[in-house]
Each structure stands twice: as C-alpha cells, then as structure tokens.
Write an enzyme that holds these catalytic residues in place. Structure first.
Site, PDB file in Angstrom:
ATOM      1  N   LYS A 107       0.861  -1.193   0.000  1.00 52.59           N
ATOM      2  CA  LYS A 107       0.000   0.000   0.000  1.00 52.59           C
ATOM      3  C   LYS A 107       0.883   1.224   0.000  1.00 52.59           C
ATOM      4  CE  LYS A 107      -4.491   0.763   0.236  1.00 52.59           C
ATOM      5  NZ  LYS A 107      -5.533  -0.178  -0.205  1.00 52.59           N
ATOM      6  N   GLY A 219     -20.797   6.467   2.658  1.00 48.82           N
ATOM      7  CA  GLY A 219     -19.903   6.798   1.547  1.00 48.82           C
ATOM      8  C   GLY A 219     -20.701   7.008   0.281  1.00 48.82           C
ATOM      9  N   GLY A 221     -18.599   7.567  -2.775  1.00 44.90           N
ATOM     10  CA  GLY A 221     -17.526   7.600  -3.770  1.00 44.90           C
ATOM     11  C   GLY A 221     -17.720   6.447  -4.745  1.00 44.90           C
ATOM     12  N   ASN A 222     -16.640   6.087  -5.392  1.00 44.48           N
ATOM     13  CA  ASN A 222     -16.703   5.057  -6.426  1.00 44.48           C
ATOM     14  C   ASN A 222     -17.271   3.727  -5.926  1.00 44.48           C
ATOM     15  OD1 ASN A 222     -14.784   2.729  -7.776  1.00 44.48           O
ATOM     16  ND2 ASN A 222     -15.631   4.180  -9.218  1.00 44.48           N
TER      17      ASN A 222
HETATM   18  N1  GLU Z   1      -7.222   0.142  -3.592  1.00 43.47           N
HETATM   19  C1  GLU Z   1      -8.001  -1.039  -3.817  1.00 43.47           C
HETATM   20  C2  GLU Z   1      -8.061  -1.893  -2.571  1.00 43.47           C
HETATM   21  O1  GLU Z   1      -7.911  -1.435  -1.461  1.00 43.47           O
HETATM   22  C3  GLU Z   1      -7.499  -1.801  -5.029  1.00 43.47           C
HETATM   23  C4  GLU Z   1      -6.074  -2.216  -4.988  1.00 43.47           C
HETATM   24  C5  GLU Z   1      -5.549  -2.709  -6.315  1.00 43.47           C
HETATM   25  O2  GLU Z   1      -6.302  -2.737  -7.260  1.00 43.47           O
HETATM   26  O3  GLU Z   1      -4.370  -3.040  -6.361  1.00 43.47           O
HETATM   27  O4  GLU Z   1      -8.361  -3.056  -2.637  1.00 43.47           O
END
Ligand code: GLU
Length: 428
Positions: A107, A219, A221-222
């Site tokens: 992350k 939420g 959002g997307n």
């Molecule tokens: N940010 C998204 C998650 O928390 C997707 C991560 C990704 O696609 O690598 O799962």
C-alpha cells in the site's frame, strides 16, 4: 472522522494474532507476517503554483510478496499515517490471498489534500512519488493502483514517469489506468460490484430475497455508487447514504424513504463523493447528521467509506433489524465493535473479502496489459463474479463447518495460504 486513539496497524495485528492462534502458527511465521517486509518513507519536493516549494511526505509499504508481486493502491489523504498504510498493506496481502490471485500485499500513501491542490500540483506529486521508488516498484515487483482520492489520471502520470525513467512501455506496472490507455473495462465498477456479488450470496444463504431488503450505505464515492447501482438492479432499495462535505468539514446522511436515486445524486456530487446539500434538499432528501446512516431500520448496512467507522461508541446504535453488514471499506469496524456484531449474530462480510473486487479486476487488468490484448466488459465482469462468488463460498463454508465468525474464517483461509507460500519458499 477518525478518533485519535485509533491505530489501524494495531487493529490489523490483533486480527492477525487471532487467526494465527486458530491456525496454531509457529513463531517465525508469526514474526514474518505481523510486520511488513519493507517500508519506504520519503520526501517529495514539489514546486507549487505560487512558485514556492513544498515538501510532501510519501510512503510505500510492502507487507508480503511470497505469493507474487506486491499489489495495492495509493491514497492521497491529509491525515495519512504510516500505521494506516502499514495496516492497509497487510490487508492487501490477505485480500489477494482470499480471492486466490497470485499477488502479494502493498500500500502507498501521500500526506496531502487533493481538494486544495491543482491538477498540475497533483501531477508533480505523482511523478515525484514514482521517482523516489522507481528501483523498488515495477510490473514484476510491486504494482500500485488507485485508492482514496486517487484515480485513473493519477495512475497514468505515474506510469508515464516510470516508462520515461526506464525508456520502455511497462503497462503492467500500474492498474486502474484509463480505458484505452491500458485500463480494463469494468475496473471502475469492480469494487462496488464485488461487494454486491458477495452480498447476493450472503442473502441466498440467509434465504432472503434482495427485493425484500433495504439498506443504508456510508460513503458516496466510487465503491458506494457502484454497490448501490448493482444492489438496486437486484431489486434492493437503499434509503440512506452518508458522505463528507469538504466545505463545512462535516458529514451528512441523505435519506429518502422511497429509495435514493443514485444517478440523480451522482449528478450533484463532486469528484470526491461529496453530495451538494441544497440541491439534495430540493430533490426531497432529508438531511441528517453523518452518523445517522448506522442507526437506520434496515436489513443491510454497507460501510463503504474509510476505516474506523463502526466503533464501540456507535455499534449499539445498529438497529435490531440489521441482518448483514457488507464492508466495502478497508477496516471500517474496530475490534470492540466486531465483538458486538459477532455476539448479535449479524452476518458479516469482512472487508478484505467484500471489497476484493477492485484488486481482482486489477489482476485481470495486469494480465490484459501484459498480453496487450483487452477483453470485453462482460468477460471481465463475468470472471470477477466467478472469483468473488467462489471466495465467498469458501469462507462461508469454513465459517459454518468450524463455527467461526466470518472475519476469522476469511483470515484462516488467507493467512494459511500466505504462510504456506512462505514455508514453500523456505522463508520460515
Ligand atoms: N485500492 C483497492 C483496494 O484497497 C485496489 C487495490 C488494487 O487494485 O491493487 O483493494
């Protein structure tokens, strides 16, 4: 929104420890998996539009890559902390493992508030982030993606920077790219749809028909918008959504007992998921305090915003009628609240299972990018449904057989797969 004492990394470790006890893991495996393998903390100098320099703090945490290259999004958030990113990287490891895709967990984050940054300044942050990490990320090592307050445009700037450094086209380096520039059809919908694929299966298990249920969502959002769209298509009714208003720094819940109109609300929403209050009022919505989403008399709650939202302080406000909680956000429930949810017998679809649709589609995107051959949307979403459904069924079957809480069952499956990969590689 987050309380000061809340530490998401401690929470992620406590959840892992519980799974490690159930699995009776040996000490080296616990030591390996309790902490990230590698952490990068760095400065990103940016010349702002007013001509002055400003230094932003950036992070990338690689929790574990025993099962494949690290994978996980990059958040832009004014309250970003290393511990949040560490927790999120650990959850990515479990997320990729529970849906059984050959990727590890990472992350990233930058402490910044895109609300107050021009597009040029955001581009400079994206390019600076990649320059700091260019030797330690890439299609075969660690593959970023969008997350809170980052989108396809940010991903394309990052890709362009890495390709400029390496003087090669490397579309498999990053996912969540714009469609037509290496992105996958269906990626935008994937996380929200994935939440509802698992919710659909949970309702089947509880012998409930979606058309006989109503839901309240945190939420807009997307993730939330696409979850609402698919749940509504299945016949469900969402009566409440809550979101954050950046102008007055407060959150609000928008309620309409006849059911919210997701398209109409999306039409009066900014790009960060903030709904315009006055316009919503004019459309007949009741405007309540942000917390009100949790106390609605509904069958389903979907916390689809950010971490630390269902806590010891508000868990008892959850109505008796609630039968399912589908966690579209990462880490929305604290361990204290988790205990209450478990005791009350509410069917929980834990975060790293419920919201794994995004990373699963990212994996499909990476496969398409590496092959330079792109699939139709139906093919992407069909494959996504298969992956999400089989992951859900494996977790719920284990929960039933061993009488485990759904979160613990998901942990047992994910942690045992990762531990096995570490043993097979000779790391423990
Ligand atoms: N940010 C998204 C998650 O928390 C997707 C991560 C990704 O696609 O690598 O799962």
């Amino acid at each position: 929104m987050s309380s000061k004492s809340f530490n998401p990394f401690e929470m992620a470790q406590a959840q892992f420890d519980k799974a490690a006890d159930i699995l009776d893991l040996d000490q080296p495996t616990r030591d390996l998996l309790r902490n990230p393998m590698r952490e990068y903390h760095f400065n990103i100098p940016v010349r702002m539009d007013d001509g002055k320099m400003k230094i932003f703090r950036g992070f990338r945490i690689q929790h574990n890559d025993a099962r494949g290259p690290g994978k996980g999004g990059i958040r832009f958030h004014p309250q970003e902390t290393v511990d949040t990113v560490k927790a999120l990287s650990m959850w990515m490891t479990w997320k990729c493992a529970v849906v059984d895709i050959p990727l590890g967990g990472s992350k990233g984050g930058v402490i910044c508030d895109p609300h107050n940054l021009s597009m040029r300044e955001q581009e400079a942050i994206c390019r600076g982030w990649v320059r700091q990490l260019s030797k330690d990320i890439g299609p075969l090592t660690d593959v970023p993606a969008p997350d809170v307050m980052t989108n396809a445009q940010h991903m394309l700037w990052m890709l362009d920077e890495l390709e400029t450094i390496y003087r090669q086209k490397l579309p498999g380096f990053i996912t969540g790219k714009p469609v037509g520039m290496g992105g996958s059809l269906g990626r935008t919908e994937a996380t929200g749809y994935g939440v509802v694929y698992t919710l659909r299966e949970a309702l089947k298990e509880l012998k409930l028909r979606p058309e006989n249920t109503i839901a309240s969502v945190q939420g807009f959002g997307n993730v939330a918008q696409y979850a609402i769209k698919l749940y509504t298509q299945l016949g469900g009714k969402v009566i409440c959504v809550s979101c954050w208003d950046q102008n007055d720094q407060t959150s609000y819940t928008f309620r309409k007992d006849s059911g919210i109109d997701v398209e109409a609300l999306a039409g009066i929403t900014d790009r960060f998921g903030g709904i315009n209050k006055d316009k919503a009022k004019a459309m007949g919505y009741e405007i309540l305090p942000g917390e009100a989403w949790i106390e609605q008399d509904v069958d389903i709650l979907m916390p689809n915003a950010i971490e630390n939202q269902i806590t010891g302080a508000n868990v008892n406000k959850i109505a008796r009628r609630v039968k399912v909680i589908a966690e579209g956000a990462n880490g929305p429930t604290t361990p204290e609240a988790d205990k209450v949810i478990q005791e009350r017998g509410i069917f929980l679809i834990p975060d790293f299972l419920a919201n794994a649709g995004g990373v699963t589609c990212s994996y499909f995107e990476q496969v398409q990018s590496n092959q330079n051959y792109y699939w139709e949307k139906e093919e992407v979403l069909g494959k996504l449904d298969v992956k999400m459904t089989s992951a859900f069924l494996a977790v719920s079957e284990l929960a039933r057989k061993r009488k485990l809480y759904m979160r613990d069952a998901a942990y047992v499956i994910a942690v045992s797969r990762v531990a096995q990969a570490c043993r097979d590689r000779g790391w423990v």
